[in-house]
Motif scaffolding. Structure first.
Motif, PDB file in Angstrom:
ATOM      1  N   MET A  30       0.840  -1.597  -0.107  1.00  0.00           N
ATOM      2  CA  MET A  30       0.063  -0.260  -0.083  1.00  0.00           C
ATOM      3  C   MET A  30       1.288   1.042  -0.416  1.00  0.00           C
ATOM      4  O   MET A  30       1.924   1.412   0.667  1.00  0.00           O
ATOM      5  CB  MET A  30      -0.877  -0.027   1.411  1.00  0.00           C
ATOM      6  CG  MET A  30      -1.576  -1.227   1.399  1.00  0.00           C
ATOM      7  SD  MET A  30      -2.678  -1.242   2.738  1.00  0.00           S
ATOM      8  CE  MET A  30      -4.192  -0.522   1.537  1.00  0.00           C
ATOM      9  N   ASP A  31       0.582   2.687  -0.917  1.00  0.00           N
ATOM     10  CA  ASP A  31       1.254   3.523  -0.694  1.00  0.00           C
ATOM     11  C   ASP A  31       1.103   4.074   0.762  1.00  0.00           C
ATOM     12  O   ASP A  31      -0.285   4.207   1.275  1.00  0.00           O
ATOM     13  CB  ASP A  31       0.398   4.472  -2.022  1.00  0.00           C
ATOM     14  CG  ASP A  31       0.981   4.207  -2.815  1.00  0.00           C
ATOM     15  OD1 ASP A  31       1.695   3.150  -2.964  1.00  0.00           O
ATOM     16  OD2 ASP A  31      -0.371   4.163  -4.043  1.00  0.00           O
ATOM     17  N   GLY A  32       2.213   4.760   1.080  1.00  0.00           N
ATOM     18  CA  GLY A  32       2.565   5.299   2.319  1.00  0.00           C
ATOM     19  C   GLY A  32       3.395   4.804   3.452  1.00  0.00           C
ATOM     20  O   GLY A  32       3.525   3.557   3.527  1.00  0.00           O
ATOM     21  N   ILE A  33       3.472   4.812   4.888  1.00  0.00           N
ATOM     22  CA  ILE A  33       3.501   4.176   5.833  1.00  0.00           C
ATOM     23  C   ILE A  33       3.044   4.484   6.639  1.00  0.00           C
ATOM     24  O   ILE A  33       1.976   5.656   7.543  1.00  0.00           O
ATOM     25  CB  ILE A  33       5.042   4.917   6.324  1.00  0.00           C
ATOM     26  CG1 ILE A  33       5.470   6.550   6.316  1.00  0.00           C
ATOM     27  CG2 ILE A  33       5.981   4.670   5.114  1.00  0.00           C
ATOM     28  CD1 ILE A  33       6.825   6.640   7.215  1.00  0.00           C
ATOM     29  N   THR A  34       3.730   3.697   8.081  1.00  0.00           N
ATOM     30  CA  THR A  34       2.396   4.034   9.505  1.00  0.00           C
ATOM     31  C   THR A  34       3.246   4.434  10.023  1.00  0.00           C
ATOM     32  O   THR A  34       2.448   4.872  11.475  1.00  0.00           O
ATOM     33  CB  THR A  34       2.712   2.488  10.121  1.00  0.00           C
ATOM     34  OG1 THR A  34       3.723   2.239  10.044  1.00  0.00           O
ATOM     35  CG2 THR A  34       1.934   1.260   8.929  1.00  0.00           C
ATOM     36  N   GLY A  35       4.567   5.037   9.594  1.00  0.00           N
ATOM     37  CA  GLY A  35       4.931   6.077  10.824  1.00  0.00           C
ATOM     38  C   GLY A  35       5.899   5.219  12.404  1.00  0.00           C
ATOM     39  O   GLY A  35       6.190   6.415  12.683  1.00  0.00           O
ATOM     40  N   SER A  36       4.725   4.233  12.854  1.00  0.00           N
ATOM     41  CA  SER A  36       5.900   3.566  13.524  1.00  0.00           C
ATOM     42  C   SER A  36       5.312   2.405  13.715  1.00  0.00           C
ATOM     43  O   SER A  36       5.104   1.788  11.898  1.00  0.00           O
ATOM     44  CB  SER A  36       4.468   3.931  14.720  1.00  0.00           C
ATOM     45  OG  SER A  36       3.426   3.345  14.660  1.00  0.00           O
ATOM     46  N   PHE A  37       5.944   1.306  13.912  1.00  0.00           N
ATOM     47  CA  PHE A  37       5.737  -0.060  13.695  1.00  0.00           C
ATOM     48  C   PHE A  37       4.808  -1.498  14.065  1.00  0.00           C
ATOM     49  O   PHE A  37       5.031  -1.988  13.492  1.00  0.00           O
ATOM     50  CB  PHE A  37       7.666  -0.800  14.522  1.00  0.00           C
ATOM     51  CG  PHE A  37       8.576  -0.144  13.615  1.00  0.00           C
ATOM     52  CD1 PHE A  37       9.403  -0.284  13.250  1.00  0.00           C
ATOM     53  CD2 PHE A  37       9.813   0.741  15.313  1.00  0.00           C
ATOM     54  CE1 PHE A  37      11.109   0.279  12.653  1.00  0.00           C
ATOM     55  CE2 PHE A  37      10.549   1.601  14.608  1.00  0.00           C
ATOM     56  CZ  PHE A  37      11.161   0.813  13.613  1.00  0.00           C
ATOM     57  N   CYS A  38       3.912  -0.648  14.240  1.00  0.00           N
ATOM     58  CA  CYS A  38       2.808  -1.419  14.524  1.00  0.00           C
ATOM     59  C   CYS A  38       2.397  -2.439  14.922  1.00  0.00           C
ATOM     60  O   CYS A  38       2.463  -3.774  14.723  1.00  0.00           O
ATOM     61  CB  CYS A  38       1.840  -0.941  12.713  1.00  0.00           C
ATOM     62  SG  CYS A  38       1.368   0.011  12.297  1.00  0.00           S
ATOM     63  N   LEU A  39       2.928  -2.820  16.023  1.00  0.00           N
ATOM     64  CA  LEU A  39       3.397  -3.784  17.490  1.00  0.00           C
ATOM     65  C   LEU A  39       2.410  -4.602  17.604  1.00  0.00           C
ATOM     66  O   LEU A  39       2.647  -5.803  17.555  1.00  0.00           O
ATOM     67  CB  LEU A  39       4.610  -4.036  18.350  1.00  0.00           C
ATOM     68  CG  LEU A  39       6.024  -3.381  16.999  1.00  0.00           C
ATOM     69  CD1 LEU A  39       6.993  -3.123  18.832  1.00  0.00           C
ATOM     70  CD2 LEU A  39       6.730  -3.994  16.316  1.00  0.00           C
TER      71      LEU A  39
END
Length: 481
Positions: A30-39
């Motif tokens: 998907m385009d974009g990033i989550t900003g954090s690691f999404c643990l």
């Protein structure tokens, strides 16, 4: 196209396959990033994903530059366009290693957590002097907190209520929302589980929130299962191994628990089997080596004299896999590594290697596995998978995305002493050799989306002939280690 219809009192309910509009079948990043690691992940109404990471400094110095150290974000997902964007949604008390459960109104309870605090000048991967004070602290000891996260309709971000404090610390507790909306909270250790030092660690108790009876009720089962009582499935004592499926001699499998992480899931309960619950466990480690295991076992825990039975092995052995139950009753197996164990601080990729990119599907009707796709994003320690309302599945997380900087190639495996050296082709100027540089970019803040070839919707129509209403199935699923 076949359609299954059931006649119920005043309504006809029909099930029909459809091709999801999100994307063509298969994987896409998907385009974009989550900003954090999404643990830690929790799906909220409106395709919002609550995403929490641990406070750590690697691969970046001191704090995450995307969030300025905040460890919680709210991600908006456009599954049709294949894009994501994140908004800061910070909390105050460290929620890493917490337990989670969702309430009927969609709010999320986040219980327990970690002792580590974070400041703008402190390396959060190391324990700070508990007597020290620092006015720059932005994340505090959260191991004894109960937090409630609520997101109102049409609100850009949600709100945190972190006012409730338990009487005991719980690191990785198990949390369930009961039928009346109260929480059942079990186990969780008094501090980070360190296998070399079990002192002041065991917490064989459970409690309720709001409080009932005593605040922490002793459990002999949890005491027996220590040190594997965070999710009590196996137990290791001295040089012998006592595991739940003891009726299966010759099984080459380590205890079915951290750090030899398998995945557990429950199959759909059906009227044809009198709604018998069937629990399945797959993957983890072999006992004889650090290689991942392909074994799968099942049990019917409500049946008197229940025993573990073999389920066909997965096509691809996996450590730290994630199972996602799809609307048609099949199970999608994603993520995981082919060698090593779970564990380690962020960026310490020496503990696991050989990511498994193949995507496997289990059909409980035929009792067979098939491989249905190949992903591109490695998912190691602290990965997750979430089913969206349109029938697609997204994968998240992985603190060890810099494994190539350590191992050189996706197929490299141990021994531990062989990682990060020139002979193996690993990059020497990357973390941890150079603690201030991470060579992998992006450092695993991507979401990958898998669209099955067939999804399902339900048609509910009144027998009086009024207009039909089509509903997409919503299945909420959260995975953390």
């Amino acid at each position: 196209m076949s359609i299954l219809c059931l006649h119920m009192n005043h309504f006809d309910i029909c099930q029909a396959p459809f091709i999801s509009s999100a994307a063509s079948p298969g994987w896409r990043v998907m385009d974009g990033i989550t900003g954090s690691f999404c643990l830690h992940n929790a799906l909220l109404p409106g395709n919002k994903l609550l995403c929490i990471e641990r406070p750590h400094t690697h691969p970046y110095p001191w704090i995450n530059p995307n969030t300025m150290g905040a460890t919680s974000v709210l991600i908006s997902i456009d599954s049709n366009a294949g894009s994501i964007n994140y908004t800061l949604n910070p909390h105050t008390y460290n929620a890493f290693c917490a337990g989670h459960s969702q309430a009927a109104d969609g709010s999320i309870f986040v219980v327990g957590g970690d002792k580590q605090s974070s400041t703008t000048t402190h390396d959060a991967s190391k324990q700070e002097d508990p007597s020290a004070t620092d006015i720059k602290s932005f994340l505090f000891n959260g191991i004894d907190r109960i937090r409630k996260y609520s997101l109102a309709p049409n609100e850009p971000i949600g709100t945190w209520d972190e006012s409730v404090q338990m009487t005991t610390a719980r690191w990785y507790p198990t949390v369930l929302t009961m039928g009346d909306g109260d929480l059942f909270i079990a186990s969780g250790s008094l501090k980070n589980l360190v296998f070399e030092d079990f002192s002041n660690t065991n917490n064989p108790t459970y409690e309720f929130y709001p409080s009932r009876f005593d605040r922490a009720i002793f459990s002999s089962v949890l005491e027996w299962a220590f040190p594997h009582n965070l999710y009590p499935v196996g137990k290791k004592e001295l040089n012998t191994v006592e595991i739940a499926p003891a009726t299966l001699p010759g099984l080459d499998h380590a205890p079915w628990i951290y750090p030899h992480m398998p995945t557990f899931f429950m199959m759909p309960m059906k009227e044809s089997t009198n709604y018998t619950a069937i629990v399945v466990v797959c993957g983890g480690n072999k006992l004889s080596t650090f290689m991942a295991a392909a074994d799968c076992l099942s049990i019917k825990p409500d049946v008197p004299g229940a025993v573990w039975e073999r389920v066909p092995d997965m096509p691809n052995a996996r450590l730290m896999p994630v199972a996602t139950l799809l609307p048609d009753g099949t199970v999608l197996m994603t993520n995981g590594m082919g060698w090593g164990v779970a564990g380690g601080n962020g960026g310490e990729a020496q503990y696991a290697a050989a990511p498994v990119f193949a995507t496997d599907l289990f059909d409980p009707v035929s009792n067979k596995w098939s491989t249905v796709g190949t992903s591109t994003v490695a998912r190691s320690y602290h990965n997750g998978a979430v089913l969206l309302a349109d029938g697609s599945v997204i994968t998240t997380g992985n603190e060890m995305a810099n494994y190539l900087d350590f191992w050189g190639t996706p197929t490299s495996v141990g021994p531990l002493s062989g990682f990060a050296n020139v002979t193996d082709g690993a990059k020497q100027d990357c973390f941890p050799t150079n603690p201030n540089r991470a060579c992998t970019s992006p450092y695993e803040m991507r979401i990958e989306q898998f669209t099955p070839s067939v999804s399902w919707i339900w048609k509910i129509s009144s027998c009086t002939g009024s207009d039909s209403i089509w509903y997409k199935i919503h299945l909420w699923k959260h995975s953390c280690h």
